[in-house]
Write a protein that holds these residues in place. Sequence first.
Motif, short mmCIF file in Angstrom:
data_model
loop_
_atom_site.label_atom_id
_atom_site.label_comp_id
_atom_site.label_asym_id
_atom_site.label_seq_id
_atom_site.Cartn_x
_atom_site.Cartn_y
_atom_site.Cartn_z
N VAL A 101 20.47 2.01 20.31
CA VAL A 101 19.72 1.04 19.51
C VAL A 101 20.58 0.59 18.33
O VAL A 101 20.67 -0.61 18.03
CB VAL A 101 18.39 1.66 19.00
CG1 VAL A 101 17.67 0.67 18.07
CG2 VAL A 101 17.49 2.03 20.18
N ASP A 148 17.79 3.74 13.34
CA ASP A 148 17.21 4.35 14.54
C ASP A 148 17.97 5.62 14.93
O ASP A 148 19.20 5.72 14.75
CB ASP A 148 17.25 3.34 15.69
CG ASP A 148 16.28 3.70 16.80
OD1 ASP A 148 15.19 3.09 16.86
OD2 ASP A 148 16.60 4.60 17.61
N TYR A 191 12.79 4.06 23.43
CA TYR A 191 13.94 3.36 22.84
C TYR A 191 14.34 2.12 23.65
O TYR A 191 14.89 1.16 23.10
CB TYR A 191 15.14 4.31 22.68
CG TYR A 191 16.01 4.47 23.91
CD1 TYR A 191 17.16 3.69 24.08
CD2 TYR A 191 15.68 5.40 24.90
CE1 TYR A 191 17.96 3.83 25.20
CE2 TYR A 191 16.48 5.54 26.02
CZ TYR A 191 17.62 4.76 26.16
OH TYR A 191 18.41 4.89 27.27
N MET A 232 15.96 -1.36 11.87
CA MET A 232 16.30 -0.61 13.08
C MET A 232 17.71 -0.01 13.03
O MET A 232 18.09 0.78 13.89
CB MET A 232 16.15 -1.52 14.31
CG MET A 232 14.72 -1.93 14.59
SD MET A 232 14.57 -3.11 15.95
CE MET A 232 14.80 -2.03 17.35
N ALA A 263 9.35 -3.01 17.92
CA ALA A 263 10.41 -2.29 17.20
C ALA A 263 9.99 -0.86 16.86
O ALA A 263 10.84 0.01 16.62
CB ALA A 263 10.77 -3.04 15.92
N ASN A 264 8.67 -0.61 16.86
CA ASN A 264 8.16 0.73 16.54
C ASN A 264 7.74 1.51 17.79
O ASN A 264 7.15 2.59 17.67
CB ASN A 264 6.95 0.61 15.59
CG ASN A 264 7.33 -0.06 14.29
OD1 ASN A 264 8.36 0.27 13.70
ND2 ASN A 264 6.52 -1.02 13.85
N ASP A 265 8.08 0.97 18.96
CA ASP A 265 7.67 1.61 20.21
C ASP A 265 8.38 2.97 20.37
O ASP A 265 9.57 3.10 20.06
CB ASP A 265 8.03 0.70 21.40
CG ASP A 265 7.30 1.11 22.67
OD1 ASP A 265 7.66 2.16 23.25
OD2 ASP A 265 6.39 0.37 23.10
N THR A 308 13.30 -5.43 21.87
CA THR A 308 13.02 -6.22 20.66
C THR A 308 14.29 -6.92 20.18
O THR A 308 14.28 -8.11 19.86
CB THR A 308 12.48 -5.31 19.54
OG1 THR A 308 11.26 -4.72 19.95
CG2 THR A 308 12.28 -6.10 18.25
N HIS A 355 12.30 -0.01 24.93
CA HIS A 355 11.45 -1.08 24.44
C HIS A 355 11.91 -1.56 23.07
O HIS A 355 11.84 -2.75 22.75
CB HIS A 355 9.99 -0.63 24.39
CG HIS A 355 9.44 -0.25 25.74
ND1 HIS A 355 8.22 0.39 25.89
CD2 HIS A 355 9.95 -0.38 26.99
CE1 HIS A 355 8.01 0.62 27.19
NE2 HIS A 355 9.04 0.17 27.86
N ARG A 356 12.39 -0.61 22.24
CA ARG A 356 12.92 -1.00 20.93
C ARG A 356 14.16 -1.88 21.12
O ARG A 356 14.36 -2.87 20.41
CB ARG A 356 13.27 0.25 20.11
CG ARG A 356 12.08 1.15 19.81
CD ARG A 356 12.30 2.07 18.65
NE ARG A 356 13.38 3.04 18.82
CZ ARG A 356 13.28 4.22 19.46
NH1 ARG A 356 12.12 4.56 20.01
NH2 ARG A 356 14.30 5.03 19.54
#
Length: 474
Positions: free
Chosen positions: A421, A416, A380, A413, A375-377, A386, A382-383
Amino acid sequence: MAGTAGSGSSPLSAGGDGDDSLYPIAVLIDELRNEDVQLRLNSIKKLSTIALALGVERTRTELLPFLTDTIYDEDEVLLALAEQLGNFTGLVGGPDFAHCLLDSVRLLAVEACVSIAQLLSQDDVEVLVMPTLRQAAEDKSWRVRYMVADKFSELQKAVGPKITLNDLIPAFQNLLKDCEAEVRAAAAHKVKELCENLPSEDRETIIMNQILPYIKELVSDTNQHVKTALASVIMGLSTILGKENTIEHLLPLFLAQLKDECPEVRLNIISNLDCVNEVIGIRQLSQSLLPAIVELAEDAKWRVRLAIIEYMPLLAGQLGMEFFDEKLNSLCMAWLVDHVYAIREAATNNLMKLVQKFGTEWAQNTIVPKVLVMANDPNYLHRMTTLFCINALSEACGREITTKQMLPIVLKMAGDQVANVRFNVAKSLQKIGPLLDTDALQGEVKLVLQKLGQDEDMDVKYFAQEAISVLALA
Protein backbone atom coordinates in the motif's frame (compact mmCIF):
# COMPACT_ATOMS: atom_id res chain seq x y z
CA MET A 1 -5.69 -38.99 -55.43
CA ALA A 2 -5.25 -37.35 -58.78
CA GLY A 3 -6.53 -39.36 -61.69
CA THR A 4 -4.13 -41.28 -63.95
CA ALA A 5 -5.46 -40.38 -67.34
CA GLY A 6 -3.35 -41.64 -70.23
CA SER A 7 -0.89 -39.42 -72.02
CA GLY A 8 -3.29 -38.99 -74.93
CA SER A 9 -5.65 -36.92 -72.72
CA SER A 10 -3.07 -34.21 -72.03
CA PRO A 11 -3.44 -30.92 -73.94
CA LEU A 12 0.24 -31.12 -74.91
CA SER A 13 0.68 -34.87 -75.16
CA ALA A 14 3.51 -35.97 -77.46
CA GLY A 15 4.31 -32.30 -78.14
CA GLY A 16 1.89 -32.49 -81.06
CA ASP A 17 2.57 -29.02 -82.41
CA GLY A 18 6.36 -29.39 -82.20
CA ASP A 19 6.76 -26.12 -80.27
CA ASP A 20 9.64 -26.53 -77.79
CA SER A 21 8.73 -23.25 -76.12
CA LEU A 22 5.69 -24.99 -74.64
CA TYR A 23 7.82 -27.60 -72.86
CA PRO A 24 7.59 -25.82 -69.44
CA ILE A 25 3.81 -25.82 -69.86
CA ALA A 26 3.89 -29.56 -70.52
CA VAL A 27 5.79 -30.00 -67.26
CA LEU A 28 3.15 -28.05 -65.36
CA ILE A 29 0.41 -30.19 -66.90
CA ASP A 30 2.22 -33.37 -65.93
CA GLU A 31 2.44 -32.06 -62.37
CA LEU A 32 -1.35 -31.83 -62.29
CA ARG A 33 -1.32 -35.64 -62.25
CA ASN A 34 1.58 -36.05 -59.81
CA GLU A 35 1.18 -38.23 -56.73
CA ASP A 36 2.44 -35.32 -54.58
CA VAL A 37 -0.47 -33.11 -53.46
CA GLN A 38 1.78 -30.07 -53.06
CA LEU A 39 3.02 -30.38 -56.64
CA ARG A 40 -0.56 -30.59 -57.88
CA LEU A 41 -1.49 -27.51 -55.84
CA ASN A 42 1.51 -25.58 -57.20
CA SER A 43 0.55 -26.46 -60.75
CA ILE A 44 -3.09 -25.50 -60.24
CA LYS A 45 -1.97 -22.09 -59.02
CA LYS A 46 -0.24 -21.67 -62.40
CA LEU A 47 -3.29 -22.66 -64.47
CA SER A 48 -3.58 -19.16 -65.89
CA THR A 49 -0.01 -19.49 -67.23
CA ILE A 50 -0.94 -22.76 -68.93
CA ALA A 51 -4.13 -21.24 -70.38
CA LEU A 52 -2.32 -18.18 -71.71
CA ALA A 53 0.24 -20.40 -73.44
CA LEU A 54 -2.45 -22.60 -75.00
CA GLY A 55 -4.77 -19.79 -76.09
CA VAL A 56 -8.52 -19.50 -75.56
CA GLU A 57 -9.62 -22.23 -78.00
CA ARG A 58 -7.22 -24.92 -76.75
CA THR A 59 -8.01 -23.92 -73.17
CA ARG A 60 -11.69 -24.57 -73.87
CA THR A 61 -11.30 -27.70 -75.98
CA GLU A 62 -8.29 -29.36 -74.34
CA LEU A 63 -7.36 -27.95 -70.93
CA LEU A 64 -10.83 -27.79 -69.36
CA PRO A 65 -11.85 -31.32 -70.46
CA PHE A 66 -8.46 -32.55 -69.25
CA LEU A 67 -9.11 -31.02 -65.81
CA THR A 68 -12.59 -32.52 -65.69
CA ASP A 69 -11.44 -36.00 -66.68
CA THR A 70 -8.19 -36.10 -64.72
CA ILE A 71 -8.60 -34.46 -61.33
CA TYR A 72 -10.66 -36.53 -58.92
CA ASP A 73 -9.04 -35.20 -55.82
CA GLU A 74 -8.87 -34.15 -52.19
CA ASP A 75 -11.02 -31.18 -51.22
CA GLU A 76 -7.93 -28.98 -50.82
CA VAL A 77 -6.95 -29.43 -54.47
CA LEU A 78 -10.50 -29.04 -55.73
CA LEU A 79 -10.88 -25.86 -53.68
CA ALA A 80 -7.70 -24.39 -55.22
CA LEU A 81 -9.00 -25.38 -58.68
CA ALA A 82 -12.37 -23.72 -58.08
CA GLU A 83 -10.68 -20.51 -56.94
CA GLN A 84 -8.55 -20.43 -60.09
CA LEU A 85 -11.45 -21.08 -62.43
CA GLY A 86 -13.40 -18.26 -60.84
CA ASN A 87 -10.96 -15.89 -62.56
CA PHE A 88 -10.77 -17.82 -65.84
CA THR A 89 -13.49 -16.11 -67.88
CA GLY A 90 -11.08 -14.07 -69.97
CA LEU A 91 -8.88 -17.09 -70.61
CA VAL A 92 -11.66 -19.08 -72.30
CA GLY A 93 -12.73 -16.26 -74.60
CA GLY A 94 -14.85 -14.00 -72.40
CA PRO A 95 -18.45 -14.05 -71.07
CA ASP A 96 -19.82 -15.77 -74.18
CA PHE A 97 -17.84 -18.89 -73.26
CA ALA A 98 -18.16 -18.62 -69.48
CA HIS A 99 -20.47 -21.61 -69.36
CA CYS A 100 -17.53 -23.88 -70.32
CA LEU A 101 -16.04 -23.35 -66.89
CA LEU A 102 -19.00 -24.85 -65.04
CA ASP A 103 -18.31 -28.20 -66.64
CA SER A 104 -14.70 -28.16 -65.48
CA VAL A 105 -14.96 -28.63 -61.76
CA ARG A 106 -16.87 -31.11 -59.70
CA LEU A 107 -19.43 -29.68 -57.33
CA LEU A 108 -16.88 -27.51 -55.59
CA ALA A 109 -17.15 -24.72 -58.19
CA VAL A 110 -19.15 -22.40 -55.93
CA GLU A 111 -16.50 -19.69 -56.09
CA ALA A 112 -16.47 -19.93 -59.87
CA CYS A 113 -20.28 -19.73 -59.93
CA VAL A 114 -20.16 -16.39 -58.13
CA SER A 115 -17.78 -14.89 -60.66
CA ILE A 116 -19.55 -16.36 -63.68
CA ALA A 117 -23.09 -15.45 -62.55
CA GLN A 118 -22.08 -11.79 -62.37
CA LEU A 119 -21.34 -11.87 -66.11
CA LEU A 120 -24.47 -13.62 -67.34
CA SER A 121 -28.06 -12.58 -67.91
CA GLN A 122 -30.74 -13.83 -65.48
CA ASP A 123 -31.93 -16.42 -68.00
CA ASP A 124 -28.39 -17.73 -68.53
CA VAL A 125 -27.77 -17.84 -64.79
CA GLU A 126 -30.90 -19.94 -64.37
CA VAL A 127 -29.90 -22.36 -67.12
CA LEU A 128 -26.11 -22.50 -66.70
CA VAL A 129 -25.29 -21.68 -63.08
CA MET A 130 -28.23 -22.74 -60.94
CA PRO A 131 -28.04 -26.51 -61.64
CA THR A 132 -24.48 -26.48 -60.29
CA LEU A 133 -25.44 -24.39 -57.28
CA ARG A 134 -28.47 -26.53 -56.46
CA GLN A 135 -26.28 -29.62 -56.50
CA ALA A 136 -23.61 -27.90 -54.40
CA ALA A 137 -26.15 -26.84 -51.76
CA GLU A 138 -27.22 -30.48 -51.38
CA ASP A 139 -23.82 -32.09 -51.96
CA LYS A 140 -22.93 -35.13 -49.89
CA SER A 141 -19.65 -33.46 -48.84
CA TRP A 142 -20.23 -31.04 -45.97
CA ARG A 143 -17.29 -28.95 -47.22
CA VAL A 144 -19.16 -28.20 -50.42
CA ARG A 145 -22.27 -27.17 -48.50
CA TYR A 146 -20.07 -25.12 -46.17
CA MET A 147 -18.68 -23.22 -49.14
CA VAL A 148 -22.18 -22.44 -50.39
CA ALA A 149 -23.06 -21.07 -46.93
CA ASP A 150 -19.81 -19.13 -46.68
CA LYS A 151 -20.28 -17.51 -50.11
CA PHE A 152 -24.00 -16.94 -49.70
CA SER A 153 -23.97 -13.15 -49.72
CA GLU A 154 -21.86 -13.06 -52.87
CA LEU A 155 -24.13 -15.65 -54.49
CA GLN A 156 -27.22 -13.67 -53.55
CA LYS A 157 -25.87 -10.51 -55.15
CA ALA A 158 -24.61 -12.40 -58.21
CA VAL A 159 -27.85 -14.22 -59.09
CA GLY A 160 -30.26 -11.37 -58.35
CA PRO A 161 -33.53 -11.08 -56.35
CA LYS A 162 -35.77 -13.37 -58.43
CA ILE A 163 -33.50 -16.40 -58.27
CA THR A 164 -32.73 -15.59 -54.62
CA LEU A 165 -36.41 -15.89 -53.72
CA ASN A 166 -37.06 -18.98 -55.81
CA ASP A 167 -33.85 -20.93 -55.19
CA LEU A 168 -31.51 -19.43 -52.62
CA ILE A 169 -33.98 -18.92 -49.78
CA PRO A 170 -35.00 -22.62 -49.76
CA ALA A 171 -31.31 -23.56 -50.03
CA PHE A 172 -30.51 -21.23 -47.12
CA GLN A 173 -33.23 -22.81 -45.00
CA ASN A 174 -31.63 -26.20 -45.58
CA LEU A 175 -28.18 -24.87 -44.71
CA LEU A 176 -29.54 -23.42 -41.44
CA LYS A 177 -30.74 -26.89 -40.44
CA ASP A 178 -27.81 -28.82 -41.97
CA CYS A 179 -26.66 -31.92 -40.10
CA GLU A 180 -23.12 -30.48 -39.82
CA ALA A 181 -22.55 -27.76 -37.23
CA GLU A 182 -19.86 -26.06 -39.36
CA VAL A 183 -22.39 -25.55 -42.14
CA ARG A 184 -25.08 -24.23 -39.77
CA ALA A 185 -22.58 -21.82 -38.21
CA ALA A 186 -21.45 -20.53 -41.62
CA ALA A 187 -25.08 -19.99 -42.65
CA ALA A 188 -25.93 -18.33 -39.31
CA HIS A 189 -23.13 -15.82 -39.88
CA LYS A 190 -24.85 -14.77 -43.11
CA VAL A 191 -28.36 -14.24 -41.69
CA LYS A 192 -28.13 -10.47 -41.34
CA GLU A 193 -26.47 -9.95 -44.74
CA LEU A 194 -29.04 -12.15 -46.44
CA CYS A 195 -31.89 -10.17 -44.87
CA GLU A 196 -30.33 -6.79 -45.68
CA ASN A 197 -29.93 -7.75 -49.33
CA LEU A 198 -33.53 -8.87 -49.82
CA PRO A 199 -35.82 -6.61 -51.93
CA SER A 200 -37.11 -3.90 -49.59
CA GLU A 201 -40.76 -4.31 -50.60
CA ASP A 202 -40.89 -8.01 -49.59
CA ARG A 203 -38.12 -8.05 -46.98
CA GLU A 204 -40.20 -8.11 -43.80
CA THR A 205 -42.60 -10.80 -45.05
CA ILE A 206 -39.79 -13.05 -46.27
CA ILE A 207 -37.85 -12.73 -43.02
CA MET A 208 -40.85 -13.30 -40.76
CA ASN A 209 -42.23 -16.27 -42.72
CA GLN A 210 -39.19 -17.93 -44.24
CA ILE A 211 -36.13 -17.03 -42.13
CA LEU A 212 -37.23 -16.32 -38.54
CA PRO A 213 -38.66 -19.81 -37.83
CA TYR A 214 -35.22 -21.29 -38.63
CA ILE A 215 -33.43 -18.67 -36.53
CA LYS A 216 -35.60 -19.58 -33.55
CA GLU A 217 -34.40 -23.17 -33.87
CA LEU A 218 -30.75 -22.09 -33.95
CA VAL A 219 -31.06 -20.10 -30.71
CA SER A 220 -31.26 -23.43 -28.88
CA ASP A 221 -28.81 -25.30 -31.15
CA THR A 222 -26.75 -28.00 -29.51
CA ASN A 223 -23.49 -26.56 -30.87
CA GLN A 224 -22.02 -23.46 -29.20
CA HIS A 225 -20.26 -22.29 -32.38
CA VAL A 226 -23.61 -22.16 -34.17
CA LYS A 227 -25.20 -20.19 -31.33
CA THR A 228 -22.22 -17.83 -31.12
CA ALA A 229 -22.31 -17.19 -34.86
CA LEU A 230 -26.02 -16.36 -34.70
CA ALA A 231 -25.60 -14.13 -31.64
CA SER A 232 -22.99 -12.07 -33.47
CA VAL A 233 -25.51 -10.96 -36.12
CA ILE A 234 -29.05 -11.47 -34.79
CA MET A 235 -29.29 -8.08 -33.05
CA GLY A 236 -28.89 -6.42 -36.44
CA LEU A 237 -32.26 -7.80 -37.50
CA SER A 238 -34.00 -5.35 -35.16
CA THR A 239 -33.14 -2.39 -37.41
CA ILE A 240 -34.48 -4.34 -40.40
CA LEU A 241 -37.71 -5.55 -38.80
CA GLY A 242 -38.61 -2.47 -36.74
CA LYS A 243 -39.88 -1.86 -33.21
CA GLU A 244 -43.06 -3.95 -33.13
CA ASN A 245 -41.50 -7.10 -34.59
CA THR A 246 -38.41 -6.69 -32.43
CA ILE A 247 -40.43 -6.50 -29.21
CA GLU A 248 -42.75 -9.35 -30.10
CA HIS A 249 -40.43 -11.75 -31.92
CA LEU A 250 -36.77 -10.87 -31.36
CA LEU A 251 -36.61 -9.82 -27.69
CA PRO A 252 -37.52 -13.30 -26.45
CA LEU A 253 -34.66 -14.68 -28.56
CA PHE A 254 -32.21 -12.06 -27.24
CA LEU A 255 -33.25 -12.88 -23.69
CA ALA A 256 -32.70 -16.59 -24.26
CA GLN A 257 -29.25 -15.86 -25.69
CA LEU A 258 -28.36 -13.57 -22.77
CA LYS A 259 -28.99 -16.53 -20.49
CA ASP A 260 -27.15 -19.04 -22.68
CA GLU A 261 -24.58 -21.21 -20.92
CA CYS A 262 -21.96 -20.24 -23.51
CA PRO A 263 -20.15 -16.98 -22.53
CA GLU A 264 -19.41 -16.05 -26.14
CA VAL A 265 -23.13 -16.11 -26.97
CA ARG A 266 -23.93 -13.76 -24.09
CA LEU A 267 -21.02 -11.53 -25.01
CA ASN A 268 -22.15 -11.14 -28.59
CA ILE A 269 -25.60 -10.07 -27.47
CA ILE A 270 -24.30 -7.50 -24.97
CA SER A 271 -21.89 -5.98 -27.46
CA ASN A 272 -24.72 -5.26 -29.91
CA LEU A 273 -27.31 -3.84 -27.53
CA ASP A 274 -26.94 -0.37 -28.98
CA CYS A 275 -28.61 -1.26 -32.28
CA VAL A 276 -31.62 -2.71 -30.41
CA ASN A 277 -31.79 0.38 -28.22
CA GLU A 278 -32.04 2.53 -31.34
CA VAL A 279 -35.14 0.61 -32.41
CA ILE A 280 -37.13 -0.05 -29.22
CA GLY A 281 -35.92 2.63 -26.80
CA ILE A 282 -34.18 2.40 -23.45
CA ARG A 283 -37.22 1.79 -21.22
CA GLN A 284 -38.35 -1.24 -23.16
CA LEU A 285 -34.77 -2.49 -23.35
CA SER A 286 -34.24 -2.11 -19.62
CA GLN A 287 -37.45 -3.86 -18.69
CA SER A 288 -36.75 -6.82 -20.91
CA LEU A 289 -32.98 -7.28 -20.96
CA LEU A 290 -31.55 -5.37 -17.99
CA PRO A 291 -32.38 -8.03 -15.38
CA ALA A 292 -30.43 -10.56 -17.43
CA ILE A 293 -27.49 -8.13 -17.68
CA VAL A 294 -27.48 -7.62 -13.90
CA GLU A 295 -27.47 -11.39 -13.50
CA LEU A 296 -24.42 -11.63 -15.77
CA ALA A 297 -22.68 -8.86 -13.84
CA GLU A 298 -22.73 -11.17 -10.82
CA ASP A 299 -21.89 -14.32 -12.79
CA ALA A 300 -19.62 -16.88 -11.13
CA LYS A 301 -17.28 -16.86 -14.14
CA TRP A 302 -15.01 -13.83 -13.90
CA ARG A 303 -14.61 -13.52 -17.68
CA VAL A 304 -18.37 -13.02 -17.99
CA ARG A 305 -18.25 -10.29 -15.34
CA LEU A 306 -15.28 -8.73 -17.16
CA ALA A 307 -17.21 -8.63 -20.43
CA ILE A 308 -20.10 -6.79 -18.77
CA ILE A 309 -17.74 -4.23 -17.24
CA GLU A 310 -16.21 -3.47 -20.62
CA TYR A 311 -19.66 -2.65 -22.03
CA MET A 312 -20.79 -0.63 -19.02
CA PRO A 313 -19.79 2.80 -20.45
CA LEU A 314 -21.78 1.97 -23.59
CA LEU A 315 -24.77 0.96 -21.46
CA ALA A 316 -24.36 4.09 -19.36
CA GLY A 317 -24.53 6.27 -22.43
CA GLN A 318 -27.70 4.52 -23.53
CA LEU A 319 -29.42 4.49 -20.14
CA GLY A 320 -28.59 8.02 -19.03
CA MET A 321 -27.28 9.18 -15.64
CA GLU A 322 -30.45 8.90 -13.55
CA PHE A 323 -31.35 5.45 -14.80
CA PHE A 324 -27.74 4.28 -14.52
CA ASP A 325 -27.46 5.43 -10.89
CA GLU A 326 -30.70 3.68 -10.04
CA LYS A 327 -29.96 0.36 -11.71
CA LEU A 328 -26.23 -0.15 -12.25
CA ASN A 329 -24.15 2.12 -10.03
CA SER A 330 -24.05 -0.32 -7.14
CA LEU A 331 -22.77 -3.02 -9.47
CA CYS A 332 -19.90 -0.82 -10.60
CA MET A 333 -18.86 -0.20 -7.02
CA ALA A 334 -19.15 -3.89 -6.11
CA TRP A 335 -16.71 -4.79 -8.88
CA LEU A 336 -14.04 -2.65 -7.18
CA VAL A 337 -13.83 -5.22 -4.39
CA ASP A 338 -14.08 -8.31 -6.60
CA HIS A 339 -11.74 -11.14 -5.59
CA VAL A 340 -10.25 -11.25 -9.12
CA TYR A 341 -7.63 -8.57 -9.84
CA ALA A 342 -8.56 -8.29 -13.52
CA ILE A 343 -12.10 -7.37 -12.48
CA ARG A 344 -10.91 -4.73 -10.00
CA GLU A 345 -8.58 -3.26 -12.63
CA ALA A 346 -11.34 -3.17 -15.27
CA ALA A 347 -13.77 -1.67 -12.74
CA THR A 348 -11.29 1.13 -12.05
CA ASN A 349 -10.95 1.94 -15.76
CA ASN A 350 -14.71 1.74 -16.04
CA LEU A 351 -15.15 4.46 -13.41
CA MET A 352 -12.82 6.77 -15.34
CA LYS A 353 -14.88 6.29 -18.52
CA LEU A 354 -18.11 6.89 -16.59
CA VAL A 355 -16.76 10.17 -15.19
CA GLN A 356 -15.80 11.23 -18.71
CA LYS A 357 -19.36 10.47 -19.77
CA PHE A 358 -21.32 11.92 -16.82
CA GLY A 359 -18.98 14.73 -15.68
CA THR A 360 -17.08 15.85 -12.58
CA GLU A 361 -20.14 16.93 -10.58
CA TRP A 362 -21.54 13.41 -10.87
CA ALA A 363 -18.15 12.01 -9.87
CA GLN A 364 -17.89 14.30 -6.84
CA ASN A 365 -21.38 13.43 -5.58
CA THR A 366 -21.72 9.81 -6.58
CA ILE A 367 -18.37 8.06 -7.07
CA VAL A 368 -15.53 9.75 -5.21
CA PRO A 369 -17.06 9.48 -1.68
CA LYS A 370 -17.67 5.75 -2.15
CA VAL A 371 -14.14 5.18 -3.46
CA LEU A 372 -12.51 7.07 -0.59
CA VAL A 373 -14.41 5.09 2.05
CA MET A 374 -12.50 2.02 0.83
CA ALA A 375 -9.26 3.55 2.16
CA ASN A 376 -10.30 2.25 5.60
CA ASP A 377 -11.18 -1.25 4.40
CA PRO A 378 -9.59 -4.07 6.48
CA ASN A 379 -8.52 -5.81 3.25
CA TYR A 380 -5.30 -4.22 1.97
CA LEU A 381 -6.24 -5.16 -1.61
CA HIS A 382 -9.30 -2.99 -1.34
CA ARG A 383 -7.23 -0.15 0.15
CA MET A 384 -4.92 -0.43 -2.86
CA THR A 385 -7.95 -0.28 -5.16
CA THR A 386 -8.71 3.13 -3.65
CA LEU A 387 -5.29 4.31 -4.85
CA PHE A 388 -5.78 2.78 -8.29
CA CYS A 389 -9.14 4.58 -8.57
CA ILE A 390 -7.57 7.88 -7.54
CA ASN A 391 -4.90 7.39 -10.22
CA ALA A 392 -7.57 6.76 -12.84
CA LEU A 393 -10.05 9.41 -11.71
CA SER A 394 -7.75 12.33 -10.88
CA GLU A 395 -7.32 13.59 -14.42
CA ALA A 396 -11.02 13.21 -15.27
CA CYS A 397 -12.06 14.90 -12.02
CA GLY A 398 -9.60 17.79 -12.27
CA ARG A 399 -7.42 19.77 -9.83
CA GLU A 400 -10.02 20.89 -7.30
CA ILE A 401 -11.54 17.48 -6.52
CA THR A 402 -8.10 15.83 -6.61
CA THR A 403 -6.58 18.36 -4.20
CA LYS A 404 -9.49 18.73 -1.78
CA GLN A 405 -10.93 15.22 -1.68
CA MET A 406 -8.36 12.73 -2.95
CA LEU A 407 -4.98 14.05 -1.81
CA PRO A 408 -5.73 13.99 1.96
CA ILE A 409 -6.68 10.32 1.71
CA VAL A 410 -3.52 9.41 -0.24
CA LEU A 411 -1.31 11.21 2.29
CA LYS A 412 -3.05 9.49 5.19
CA MET A 413 -2.47 6.07 3.57
CA ALA A 414 1.31 6.69 3.61
CA GLY A 415 1.23 5.31 7.16
CA ASP A 416 -0.37 2.01 6.14
CA GLN A 417 1.05 -1.12 7.75
CA VAL A 418 1.33 -2.95 4.42
CA ALA A 419 4.37 -2.11 2.26
CA ASN A 420 2.44 -2.73 -0.98
CA VAL A 421 0.00 0.00 0.00
CA ARG A 422 2.82 2.41 0.93
CA PHE A 423 4.70 2.05 -2.34
CA ASN A 424 1.42 2.51 -4.23
CA VAL A 425 0.97 5.75 -2.27
CA ALA A 426 4.30 6.90 -3.72
CA LYS A 427 3.17 5.90 -7.21
CA SER A 428 -0.17 7.69 -6.75
CA LEU A 429 1.54 10.88 -5.60
CA GLN A 430 3.74 10.74 -8.70
CA LYS A 431 0.63 10.25 -10.85
CA ILE A 432 -1.50 13.05 -9.37
CA GLY A 433 1.41 15.42 -8.68
CA PRO A 434 1.16 17.32 -11.99
CA LEU A 435 -2.46 18.20 -11.13
CA LEU A 436 -1.54 19.70 -7.73
CA ASP A 437 -0.53 23.28 -7.09
CA THR A 438 3.03 24.18 -6.01
CA ASP A 439 2.11 24.76 -2.35
CA ALA A 440 0.66 21.26 -1.96
CA LEU A 441 3.61 19.67 -3.77
CA GLN A 442 6.31 21.52 -1.85
CA GLY A 443 4.48 21.05 1.41
CA GLU A 444 2.74 17.85 2.46
CA VAL A 445 3.53 15.81 -0.66
CA LYS A 446 7.28 16.43 -0.41
CA LEU A 447 7.34 15.62 3.31
CA VAL A 448 5.47 12.36 2.86
CA LEU A 449 7.67 11.25 -0.08
CA GLN A 450 10.82 12.07 1.86
CA LYS A 451 9.58 9.95 4.75
CA LEU A 452 8.70 7.07 2.38
CA GLY A 453 12.15 7.50 0.80
CA GLN A 454 13.61 6.38 4.14
CA ASP A 455 11.21 3.39 4.45
CA GLU A 456 12.59 0.06 5.60
CA ASP A 457 11.04 -1.64 2.54
CA MET A 458 13.21 -1.43 -0.59
CA ASP A 459 10.26 -1.14 -2.99
CA VAL A 460 8.67 1.68 -1.01
CA LYS A 461 12.01 3.51 -0.91
CA TYR A 462 12.56 3.03 -4.65
CA PHE A 463 9.13 4.34 -5.74
CA ALA A 464 9.28 7.26 -3.31
CA GLN A 465 12.68 8.35 -4.65
CA GLU A 466 11.42 7.95 -8.22
CA ALA A 467 8.41 10.17 -7.44
CA ILE A 468 10.68 12.84 -5.85
CA SER A 469 12.80 12.81 -9.00
CA VAL A 470 9.91 12.93 -11.46
CA LEU A 471 8.12 15.71 -9.57
CA ALA A 472 11.41 17.62 -9.18
CA LEU A 473 11.09 17.78 -5.39
CA ALA A 474 14.70 16.93 -4.56
